[in-house]
Write an enzyme that holds these catalytic residues in place. Sequence first.
Site, PDB file in Angstrom:
ATOM      1  CE  LYS A 180      -4.007  -2.252   0.720  1.00  0.00           C
ATOM      2  NZ  LYS A 180      -3.750  -3.656   1.025  1.00  0.00           N
TER       3      LYS A 180
HETATM    4  C1  LIG Z   1      -4.481  -4.816   0.777  1.00  0.00           C
HETATM    5  C2  LIG Z   1      -3.769  -6.106   0.832  1.00  0.00           C
HETATM    6  C3  LIG Z   1      -4.101  -7.180  -0.012  1.00  0.00           C
HETATM    7  C4  LIG Z   1      -5.276  -7.117  -0.965  1.00  0.00           C
HETATM    8  O1  LIG Z   1      -5.140  -6.144  -1.943  1.00  0.00           O
HETATM    9  P1  LIG Z   1      -6.425  -5.633  -2.754  1.00  0.00           P
HETATM   10  O2  LIG Z   1      -5.943  -4.518  -3.585  1.00  0.00           O
HETATM   11  O3  LIG Z   1      -7.389  -5.180  -1.689  1.00  0.00           O
HETATM   12  O4  LIG Z   1      -6.959  -6.785  -3.512  1.00  0.00           O
HETATM   13  C5  LIG Z   1      -3.324  -8.324   0.030  1.00  0.00           C
HETATM   14  N1  LIG Z   1      -2.283  -8.424   0.890  1.00  0.00           N
HETATM   15  C6  LIG Z   1      -1.953  -7.437   1.728  1.00  0.00           C
HETATM   16  C7  LIG Z   1      -0.806  -7.622   2.656  1.00  0.00           C
HETATM   17  C8  LIG Z   1      -2.671  -6.242   1.722  1.00  0.00           C
HETATM   18  O5  LIG Z   1      -2.323  -5.247   2.560  1.00  0.00           O
END
Ligand SMILES: *Cc1c(COP(=O)(O)O)cnc(C)c1O
Length: 458
Positions: A111
Site C-alpha cells: 500500500k
Molecule cells: C491490501 C492487501 C491485499 C489485498 O489487496 P487488494 O488490492 O485489496 O486486492 C493483500 N495483501 C496485503 C498484505 C494487503 O495489505
Amino acid sequence: MNYLSTRDKSLKFSFKDIFLRGLAPGGGLFLPSEIKKYTREELINLSKLNYCELASEIIFNFCSNEIKEDELSSLIEKSYKNFEENEVVKLKKVGNINLLELYHGPTLAFKDIAMQVIGNMYDHLQVAKNKTVNIVVATSGDTGSAAIAALSNRKNINLFVLHPHNKISNIQRKIMTTIGGTNIYNIALEGSFDDCQKIVKELFNEESFRTKINMSGVNSINWARVVCQIVYYFYSFFKLKKENISFSVPTGNFGDIFAGYIAKKMGLPINKLIVATNKNDILQRVINTGEYKPDKVKPTITPSMDIQVASNFERLLYYILDENDSKVGSLMSDLSSKSLFNLEKKEIDKIKKDFEAVKVSDEETVSIIDEIYKEHKFIIDPHTATGLGAAKSFKNLGDIVVLGTAHPYKFNDTIKKAIGKNLDSPKHLKLNMDKKETFDIIKNSNAEVKNYILEKIQ
Ligand SMILES: *Cc1c(COP(=O)(O)O)cnc(C)c1O
C-alpha cells in the site's frame, strides 16, 4: 482524456476531480475515458527505464492534463526516497519462485507504493489550499498505516481511518495507532472491514455531508491508487525477461490485481492474472461460477484479505460488459436489493480469458510458510503465501510472478505459529513499542461515525 463513471459514461471529470472525490456521483467508480496502448517498440524503450522513470512515464498517461511531466518525475522521486530498496520493489528468486517484494516502504506493505505518491499529490494539486480536506478511509489493516505515513502532519488535511476493531494483527494496529501526527484519527469500528467500507461509501454518497466536510478518499476506489500499482507489473515483467508471464496476486478488494489488468490493457503481454483468496472467497466464486454473492466476513490469518464486497470488481465488470454503463448499474442495484447478481456464461468466459481464481485455506497458508522456510530459509507473510498457494495449482502456465504484498513482521504472531520463530523488526520500521496507542472505539453506525468526524473537525 477525461474520467467517466462505471455507472454513467456520459460524465466527464478531470484527474484532479476524481482524485479528490474518490467515488463517482451515483455510487459508480471512476475510469479513464481512454487507455494508452503501448506498441512493441515503446515497450522495449520502457524496459530500459529505472523504477522511478518508469513510474513517471506510466502515471503521466493518466494525469497529463494537470501535472507537468517534470513535476511528476520529481514528485515520484521524492515519494520513493524513503524506501529501503533503491528500486522501490525487488524481484527475487526463492528456489524457482519469482517473488516480487512490494513491502520495502515505511509501513511494510504494498500500500505504501501508491500512498506515498498520493500524499505528495494532495500537496501538488493544491486540493487543500483554501479549505481543509477531510479524508475518510476504510482499512483491512494495511491501507490505514500507509495513509497515515503518507499524510501525517500535512497542512489542511485531516485523516480518519476506520479499521475493524480486534480484526487486524497487533503490529498492523500498533503501526496505525502510534505513528500519526495530530491530524490523524483512528476509529476502531465494532464491525468488519465490509462495514467500514460501507460506511465510507455511504458518507461519500451523502452529498450534503460530503460537501460539508470537504471529504476525500484514499481507498483503492481512488483511481490514483490503481494507477501507481500498474507500474510494478511492467517493471517486474521487464526484469524477468521472459515471454508468457502470469501474476499471482493475494486479493481482497480487487485493487492490486485490477492494476495488472490495466497493465495488460496498456499492451503488456501478461498471460494470466491469478486471484488468490482466503476463505472469504467471493472473487473465486464469481470468476468460477458467475455468482457474485457476498457472505458474512470470516476472520482468517490473512486479515488484509478478509473482504466480501470487492469494490474494484465493478471496474472489471464495466469492461466485461463492453462498457455498458446501464448494465453495470443494474447489476449493482441487484446487489443492493437482492444481495447478489449473476453473470452470464459468455461474461464468465470473457473473465476467464484473463483471470484464474483459487481459494487457499488457513491450513495451506501455514504449511506454505513453513515449507518455504524449511526449504529456502526464507520467510514470507501469510498473504504472500496465499499467492504462492494459488500459483502452485498451475503447472503449465509458464513463469508466474507472485506478488509479495507484506513484510512477514507485520504478521509475526502467525509466523511464530508457522515456523516457531520470533521475527525481528526490520530496521526501516520506525515503531516505538512503548508509545501509547491512540484510537477510539465506535459503534458500527453511520451516524456515530459522522458525529465523531464532525466533533473532531469543529
Ligand atoms: C491490501 C492487501 C491485499 C489485498 O489487496 P487488494 O488490492 O485489496 O486486492 C493483500 N495483501 C496485503 C498484505 C494487503 O495489505
